[in-house]
Design a protein around this motif. Structure first.
Motif, short mmCIF file in Angstrom:
data_model
loop_
_atom_site.label_atom_id
_atom_site.label_comp_id
_atom_site.label_asym_id
_atom_site.label_seq_id
_atom_site.Cartn_x
_atom_site.Cartn_y
_atom_site.Cartn_z
N ALA A 74 -4.84 -27.19 -100.12
CA ALA A 74 -5.38 -28.49 -99.73
C ALA A 74 -5.26 -29.49 -100.88
N LYS A 75 -5.55 -29.03 -102.10
CA LYS A 75 -5.49 -29.95 -103.25
C LYS A 75 -4.05 -30.36 -103.55
N ARG A 76 -3.15 -29.39 -103.47
CA ARG A 76 -1.75 -29.63 -103.87
C ARG A 76 -0.98 -30.38 -102.78
N TYR A 77 -1.25 -30.01 -101.52
CA TYR A 77 -0.39 -30.53 -100.43
C TYR A 77 -1.17 -31.18 -99.28
N GLY A 78 -2.50 -31.11 -99.31
CA GLY A 78 -3.27 -31.43 -98.10
C GLY A 78 -3.71 -32.87 -97.94
N GLY A 79 -3.42 -33.75 -98.90
CA GLY A 79 -3.84 -35.14 -98.76
C GLY A 79 -5.33 -35.24 -98.54
N ALA A 80 -5.73 -35.87 -97.42
CA ALA A 80 -7.15 -36.12 -97.14
C ALA A 80 -7.93 -34.84 -96.82
N LEU A 81 -7.23 -33.75 -96.66
CA LEU A 81 -7.92 -32.46 -96.43
C LEU A 81 -8.77 -32.08 -97.65
N TYR A 82 -8.34 -32.56 -98.84
CA TYR A 82 -9.05 -32.22 -100.07
C TYR A 82 -9.90 -33.40 -100.52
N PRO A 83 -11.15 -33.14 -100.93
CA PRO A 83 -12.05 -34.23 -101.30
C PRO A 83 -11.51 -35.10 -102.43
N ALA A 84 -11.86 -36.39 -102.33
CA ALA A 84 -11.33 -37.36 -103.28
C ALA A 84 -12.21 -37.53 -104.51
N ASN A 85 -13.44 -36.96 -104.49
CA ASN A 85 -14.31 -37.15 -105.66
C ASN A 85 -14.92 -35.80 -106.08
N PRO A 86 -15.33 -35.70 -107.36
CA PRO A 86 -15.81 -34.41 -107.88
C PRO A 86 -17.01 -33.84 -107.14
N ALA A 87 -17.91 -34.70 -106.64
CA ALA A 87 -19.09 -34.18 -105.95
C ALA A 87 -18.69 -33.49 -104.64
N ASP A 88 -17.82 -34.15 -103.87
CA ASP A 88 -17.37 -33.53 -102.62
C ASP A 88 -16.49 -32.31 -102.88
N GLU A 89 -15.74 -32.38 -103.98
CA GLU A 89 -14.93 -31.22 -104.37
C GLU A 89 -15.86 -30.02 -104.62
N ALA A 90 -16.94 -30.26 -105.36
CA ALA A 90 -17.90 -29.19 -105.64
C ALA A 90 -18.54 -28.68 -104.35
N ARG A 91 -18.82 -29.59 -103.41
CA ARG A 91 -19.39 -29.17 -102.11
C ARG A 91 -18.39 -28.29 -101.35
N ALA A 92 -17.10 -28.62 -101.46
CA ALA A 92 -16.09 -27.79 -100.78
C ALA A 92 -16.06 -26.39 -101.39
N TRP A 93 -16.21 -26.30 -102.71
CA TRP A 93 -16.27 -24.98 -103.36
C TRP A 93 -17.51 -24.24 -102.88
N GLN A 94 -18.64 -24.98 -102.88
CA GLN A 94 -19.91 -24.37 -102.45
C GLN A 94 -19.80 -23.78 -101.04
N TRP A 95 -19.29 -24.58 -100.09
CA TRP A 95 -19.22 -24.09 -98.71
C TRP A 95 -18.25 -22.92 -98.58
N SER A 96 -17.17 -22.95 -99.37
CA SER A 96 -16.19 -21.86 -99.29
C SER A 96 -16.82 -20.54 -99.75
N VAL A 97 -17.53 -20.61 -100.87
CA VAL A 97 -18.20 -19.41 -101.39
C VAL A 97 -19.31 -18.98 -100.42
#
Ligand SMILES: N[C@@H](CCC(=O)N[C@@H](CS)C(=O)NCC(=O)O)C(=O)O
Length: 203
Positions: A74-97
């Motif tokens: 998602a980060k490398r190829y997914g465009g809007a699939l990957y969060p644009a800011n560090p807080a949402d990025e951290a939330r994506a990690w949180q939900w994945s774990v």
């Protein structure tokens, strides 16, 4: 540059990464390695020494673990699939774990009973206990989805992809969300995505 190679059959946890790579829309090579003997062949163990599917090779990067593969894709190829800011990025990690720690172990107890245990050997108490245990994380998910359509906001993101990919097995075991209407609405939306249909159509 050679295109990424994704290993693993769709009838396994590799479906999660197949769904993820289909969401990005990139061209890739699919090697439908099964979780049987071919995942223990020396050539595959050189890719993933754990002997499990999925695995991804992209240039110099060799990666295992479906959640990590999807976060990377998602980060490398997914465009809007990957969060644009560090807080949402951290939330994506949180939900994945969260998906693989809070949902998967209980879900697997039901899957093992319903799909892999002969009827006469099934233990209804295991299904009952796991179903009860799942209510706590499902309440958490339902409350989050009561606030917004998707886990990070208005758009489907890698956070939804990873949690819904883990929970796709719930569909196969006929697990309903009657007490969790927001989860039901969200799961239907995620599981109705064309990228998942394309992943499921693969070997
Ligand atoms: N945590 C890993 C789990 C992968 C996994 O357990 N895959 C199973 C197939 S569903 C497998 O390869 N099993 C073969 C084995 O355990 O020997 C992930 O999410 O990628």
């Amino acid at each position: 540059m050679t295109q990424p190679t994704l290993y693993g059959t769709s009838a396994s946890r590799a479906l999660r990464a197949l769904w993820g790579i289909e969401e990005t829309g990139i061209a890739f090579t699919h090697v439908p390695t099964t979780y049987g003997p071919d995942s223990k062949a020396p050539e595959y163990l050189a890719v993933n020494p754990n002997g499990r599917i999925p695995a991804l090779v992209d240039g110099d990067l060799t990666l295992c673990e479906s959640m990590a593969i999807n976060l990377y894709l998602a980060k490398r190829y997914g465009g809007a699939l990957y969060p644009a800011n560090p807080a949402d990025e951290a939330r994506a990690w949180q939900w994945s774990v969260w998906g693989i720690s809070e949902i998967e172990p209980l879900q697997m107890q039901i899957v093992v009973q319903k799909l892999f245990t002969p009827e006469e050997k099934r233990n209804p108490k295991v299904v009952e206990g796991a179903t009860k245990g799942l209510q706590r994380p499902l309440r958490v998910l339902d409350a989050a989805l009561a606030q917004r359509p998707y886990l990070l906001g208005d758009q489907f993101s890698v956070a939804d992809l990873n949690v819904a990919a883990v929970m796709h097995l719930m569909k196969n075991i006929g697990f309903g969300y009657s007490e969790h209407a927001h989860v039901q609405r969200w799961a239907d939306a995620c599981h109705g995505r064309p990228a998942l249909a394309r992943a499921l159509a693969r070997p």
